[in-house]
Design an enzyme around this catalytic site. Structure first.
Site, short mmCIF file in Angstrom:
data_model
loop_
_atom_site.label_atom_id
_atom_site.label_comp_id
_atom_site.label_asym_id
_atom_site.label_seq_id
_atom_site.Cartn_x
_atom_site.Cartn_y
_atom_site.Cartn_z
N ASP A 104 0.73 -1.22 0.21
CA ASP A 104 -0.13 0.25 0.03
C ASP A 104 0.87 1.32 0.21
OD1 ASP A 104 -2.34 1.49 0.11
OD2 ASP A 104 -2.54 1.51 2.40
N ASN A 112 1.33 3.15 -3.07
CA ASN A 112 1.90 3.64 -4.38
C ASN A 112 1.42 5.05 -4.97
OD1 ASN A 112 2.88 1.26 -4.14
ND2 ASN A 112 1.51 0.26 -5.96
N SER A 159 -7.15 -6.20 -5.52
CA SER A 159 -8.27 -6.45 -4.96
C SER A 159 -9.66 -6.60 -5.64
CB SER A 159 -8.71 -5.80 -3.39
OG SER A 159 -9.07 -4.56 -3.97
N ASN A 198 -10.78 -3.15 -6.05
CA ASN A 198 -9.96 -2.30 -6.90
C ASN A 198 -10.65 -1.97 -8.36
OD1 ASN A 198 -6.80 -3.47 -5.68
ND2 ASN A 198 -7.99 -1.68 -5.15
N TRP A 199 -11.57 -2.78 -8.60
CA TRP A 199 -12.14 -2.62 -9.96
C TRP A 199 -13.11 -1.10 -9.72
CZ3 TRP A 199 -11.19 -5.27 -13.94
CH2 TRP A 199 -10.59 -6.81 -13.78
C1 FPP Z 1 -2.30 0.23 -3.13
O1 FPP Z 1 -1.44 1.36 -3.22
C2 FPP Z 1 -1.56 -0.78 -4.24
C3 FPP Z 1 -2.32 -1.40 -5.16
C4 FPP Z 1 -3.85 -1.03 -5.40
C5 FPP Z 1 -1.83 -1.90 -6.15
C6 FPP Z 1 -0.49 -2.83 -5.64
C7 FPP Z 1 0.22 -3.01 -7.18
C8 FPP Z 1 1.70 -3.09 -7.25
C9 FPP Z 1 2.58 -3.09 -6.24
C10 FPP Z 1 2.03 -3.32 -8.46
C11 FPP Z 1 1.68 -4.18 -9.30
C12 FPP Z 1 2.06 -5.61 -9.03
C13 FPP Z 1 2.20 -6.58 -9.99
C14 FPP Z 1 2.27 -8.32 -9.55
C15 FPP Z 1 2.68 -6.12 -11.31
P1 FPP Z 1 -2.47 2.76 -3.74
O2 FPP Z 1 -2.56 2.84 -4.73
O3 FPP Z 1 -3.76 2.45 -2.91
O4 FPP Z 1 -1.94 3.84 -2.88
P2 FPP Z 1 -2.36 4.90 -2.13
O5 FPP Z 1 -3.17 4.70 -0.77
O6 FPP Z 1 -1.12 5.91 -1.37
O7 FPP Z 1 -3.07 5.95 -2.89
#
Ligand code: FPP
Length: 256
Positions: A28, A30, A73, A76-77
Site C-alpha cells: 500500500d 503507491n 483486490s 480495486n475495479w
Molecule cells: C495500493 O496502493 C496498491 C495497489 C492497489 C496496487 C498494488 C500493485 C503493485 C504494487 C504493482 C502491481 C503488481 C504486480 C504483480 C505487477 P494505493 O494505490 O492505494 O496507494 P495510496 O493509498 O497511496 O493511494
C-alpha cells in the site's frame, strides 16, 4: 540511574530473529509515493512493481518460504478505468520482464483470487507463469490478484453447498478443516505475519480466513520505499510477539 535501568531493560528484552515461514504483504502507498513526487499514480504502481522484485529477493534470502502479496483486490475495479488498465498492463509486463530474475532466485509463482473472472490475457499470464515456475524450490510467491477474502469465503461456501446438495457430503461433515480445504490455495500455510506499510492499520479484505492467528505489523513508510531494513524491522517486531493461538504462553504453562 533512570537511564542505566532503561538500558538494562532493553538489553533484557532482546529477541531472537524468527523468520516467518509464511508472510503476507499489503503493498500500500503507491499513489501517495507518486503524489509526493508530483508523478502520476501509474508511476507509483510501476515503482511498487519494481519493489516487489526486491521484496522477493530479500524474503528468499532471509528464508521465508511463502510470500503472499496483495496486488489487486476485488474492490480495486472501482478505481478509474485508466488506473485499472495500468495495473492490468503492469501485471502482464511484470511477469514477462522479471520471470528470468525470479527463476535465478528459485522463486515459484502462483496466483490466488477469482482468476476465472479475469480477462483472457491475464488468465494466460497466470497459467504460463505457474506452469513455467512449478519446479522452483526456494520460495513461493503468491500473487493475490482479483482477490477478496469475502469472495474466497463465498466461493468456498458455494463449493461445499454443491457437495451437500449432490449428496457427496452431509452438512455435519462441514468443519474448519473442510472450509480450509476449499480456499484458493489450501496447501499454502496461513500467514505467520502480515505487514502493511503506508501507516494504514486494516486488513482490507486480505486473507480473512487465513489470518485468524497472524501477527500484524504496520509501518509508516510507503510501499515503493519498503526495503530490506523495513522488512527486518517488521520481522524483529514479529519475533518479539508471544504467539499463544488462544492458549497460554510457554512461561504461563510452566507456572512462571
Ligand atoms: C495500493 O496502493 C496498491 C495497489 C492497489 C496496487 C498494488 C500493485 C503493485 C504494487 C504493482 C502491481 C503488481 C504486480 C504483480 C505487477 P494505493 O494505490 O492505494 O496507494 P495510496 O493509498 O497511496 O493511494
Amino acid at each position: 540511574m533512570g537511564l542505566f535501568a532503561k538500558k538494562r531493560i532493553i538489553e533484557k528484552t532482546e529477541v531472537d530473529f524468527k523468520v516467518p515461514v509464511s508472510l503476507g504483504v499489503i503493498m500500500d502507498g503507491n499513489g501517495r509515493w507518486a503524489k509526493q513526487r508530483n508523478l502520476p499514480r501509474s508511476a507509483g504502481h510501476r515503482a511498487g512493481a519494481d519493489n516487489l522484485k526486491e521484496l522477493c529477493k530479500n524474503c528468499g534470502n532471509l528464508g521465508v518460504k511463502y510470500l503472499t502479496v496483495y496486488a489487486f483486490s476485488t474492490e480495486n475495479w472501482s478505481r478509474p478505468s485508466d488506473e485499472v488498465e495500468t495495473l492490468m498492463n503492469l501485471f502482464v509486463e511484470y511477469f514477462g520482464r522479471y520471470d528470468s530474475e525470479l527463476e535465478q532466485e528459485g522463486i515459484r509463482v502462483r496466483f490466488s483470487g477469482d482468476i476465472e473472472a479475469l480477462p483472457e490475457r491475464i488468465r494466460e499470464v497466470c497459467k504460463v507463469g505457474e506452469e513455467r515456475s512449478k519446479n522452483r524450490q526456494k520460495m513461493q510467491l503468491i500473487v493475490a490478484f482479483n482477490y477478496g477474502g469475502r469472495r474466497e469465503l463465498v466461493q468456498a461456501c458455494q463449493s461445499i453447498a454443491q457437495d451437500v446438495v449432490s449428496g457427496k457430503i452431509t452438512f455435519s461433515q462441514i468443519d474448519e478443516k473442510l472450509i480450509s480445504s476449499r480456499m484458493y490455495l489450501p496447501d499454502v500455510p496461513d500467514p505467520d505475519l502480515i505487514i502493511r506499510p503506508s501507516g494504514e492499520k486494516r486488513l482490507s479484505n486480505f486473507l480473512l480466513w487465513e489470518s485468524a492467528y497472524s501477527e500484524f505489523v504496520t509501518l509508516d513508510c510507503l510501499w515503493p520505499d519498503f526495503g530490506m531494513e523495513e522488512l527486518k524491522q517488521a520481522i524483529l517486531e514479529y519475533s518479539g510477539r508471544d504467539r499463544r493461538f488462544g492458549g497460554l504462553s510457554i512461561n504461563e504453562k510452566r507456572g512462571e
